[in-house]
Design a protein around this motif. Structure first.
Motif: not given
Length: 360
Positions: A94, A137, A249, A310, A314, A318
């Motif tokens: 991510t 995504t 991240a 996820f 997250e 994205v």
């Protein structure tokens, strides 16, 4: 005699890290030294790949750049998977995507715009990357939604109760589709004529041996330093109260992608926004459609199967990065204010990752 700075001076941190690790020194010191050592090794991998690509012509060179563009982060996350740090690995996927979309692209637009004013770029190429990121995504959302429907609760990383085989099967199917789509995108990009103002490199002279040798050596040393770094991650998290989500991240992507980050900003300062955009958006696409699926399949051999399930935050991060970037790319022009807005979006997400409930 004047002293000339080079990032390769930081390689001195490599033997220091090894000695400290062997002596059982404090984990934060080991983590810091290994992180410093990784920076020049990541730069060396990037430079070796560029020199190797310059000797092969645009077609094979593009494929090499696509393959080794995220080698640093792949190596670090592979060792993290081996140690079972799957939450950190997912967060790093991510973080790499939003880091390239918001931090790298934002810094390039900001510093390039401050020097040159509004900068033009090929909106069609940017649109292609934006479409691929929307697909990515969807690839992150579908397994999470599937896990929610199967188990009745949004998954914090590992679903609770019931067989996991269906989620793993969905993950493998999505990973295969993403990887195949990335292969098609590479084939399309290599056959597409370069846009106006972009210089297509032809195969240059020289031997492959030098760049290839440095690439292998740098990858091996990076694997060594990554093993030391990942070994110190858990003690560092406990000592400073940091979460694997924040480290994955924010910290790990910056370390692994530092060389590409600096290259993109340098290109923007030279008024080569098409190249800077290719580095930033291209790297984000590589992570989403190439690196993530590769890690999914590699995790099967490493004994800790990685799913593409996820957390909702997250997925939102994205998606927000992809949407904001796509909107700013519509007119084929950037300026320093748009760069500042992208950086502001990244900082907002970074603060949220730091204070994310349940991850600390």
């Amino acid at each position: 005699m004047t002293f000339k700075w080079s990032p390769y001076w930081l390689l001195v941190a490599m033997p220091v890290s090894a000695v400290l690790d062997a002596m059982g020194a404090a984990a934060p010191v080991i983590f810091f030294c290994a992180a410093v050592a990784i920076v020049p090794l990541a730069i060396l991998i990037t430079h070796s790949t560029e020199h190797l690509a310059a000797r092969t012509g645009p077609a094979l060179g593009g494929l090499l750049n696509a393959t080794f563009g995220n080698a640093s982060e792949l190596i670090i996350t592979a060792f993290a998977i081996h140690r079972g740090l799957l939450t950190l690995v997912k967060a790093s996927i991510t973080g790499s995507i939003i880091g390239n979309l918001l931090l790298v692209f934002g810094a390039s637009a900001l510093f390039g715009g401050l020097k040159h004013g509004p900068q033009r770029f090929d909106a069609r190429a940017a649109g292609l990357h934006a479409a691929q990121l929307v697909l990515a995504t969807i690839g992150l959302l579908v397994p999470a939604l599937f896990a929610y429907l199967v188990h009745g609760a949004a998954p914090p990383g590992v679903a609770v109760g019931g067989p996991e085989i269906s989620i793993e099967a969905v993950t493998l199917g999505v990973a295969a589709v993403l990887l195949a789509t990335y292969g098609l995108a590479i084939a399309y990009d290599l056959r597409r004529p370069a846009p106006a103002g972009v210089l297509a490199r032809e195969a240059g002279g020289g031997s492959w041996a030098g760049p290839l040798g440095w690439l292998v050596v740098a990858a091996a040393l990076l694997g060594w330093m990554s093993q030391i770094l990942v070994g110190a991650v858990e003690p560092v998290m406990h000592e400073f109260g940091l979460s694997p989500v924040f480290l994955g991240a924010i910290v790990i992507p910056i370390l692994g992608n530092l060389a590409e980050n600096l290259v993109a900003v340098k290109l923007a300062r030279q008024d080569q926004m098409d190249f800077a955009l290719a580095v930033a958006l291209g790297s984000a696409t590589q992570v989403a459609l190439f690196a993530a699926p590769v890690l999914v399949f590699a995790s099967l051999a490493l004994g800790h199967p990685l799913t593409l399930v996820f957390t909702p935050f997250e997925v939102v991060a994205v998606g927000a990065g992809a949407v904001v970037t796509a909107l700013l790319c519509l007119d084929g022009e950037t300026n320093w204010l748009e760069g500042a807005q992208l950086l502001a979006t990244y900082l907002i997400l970074a603060v949220a990752f730091f204070f994310l409930p349940g991850s600390r």
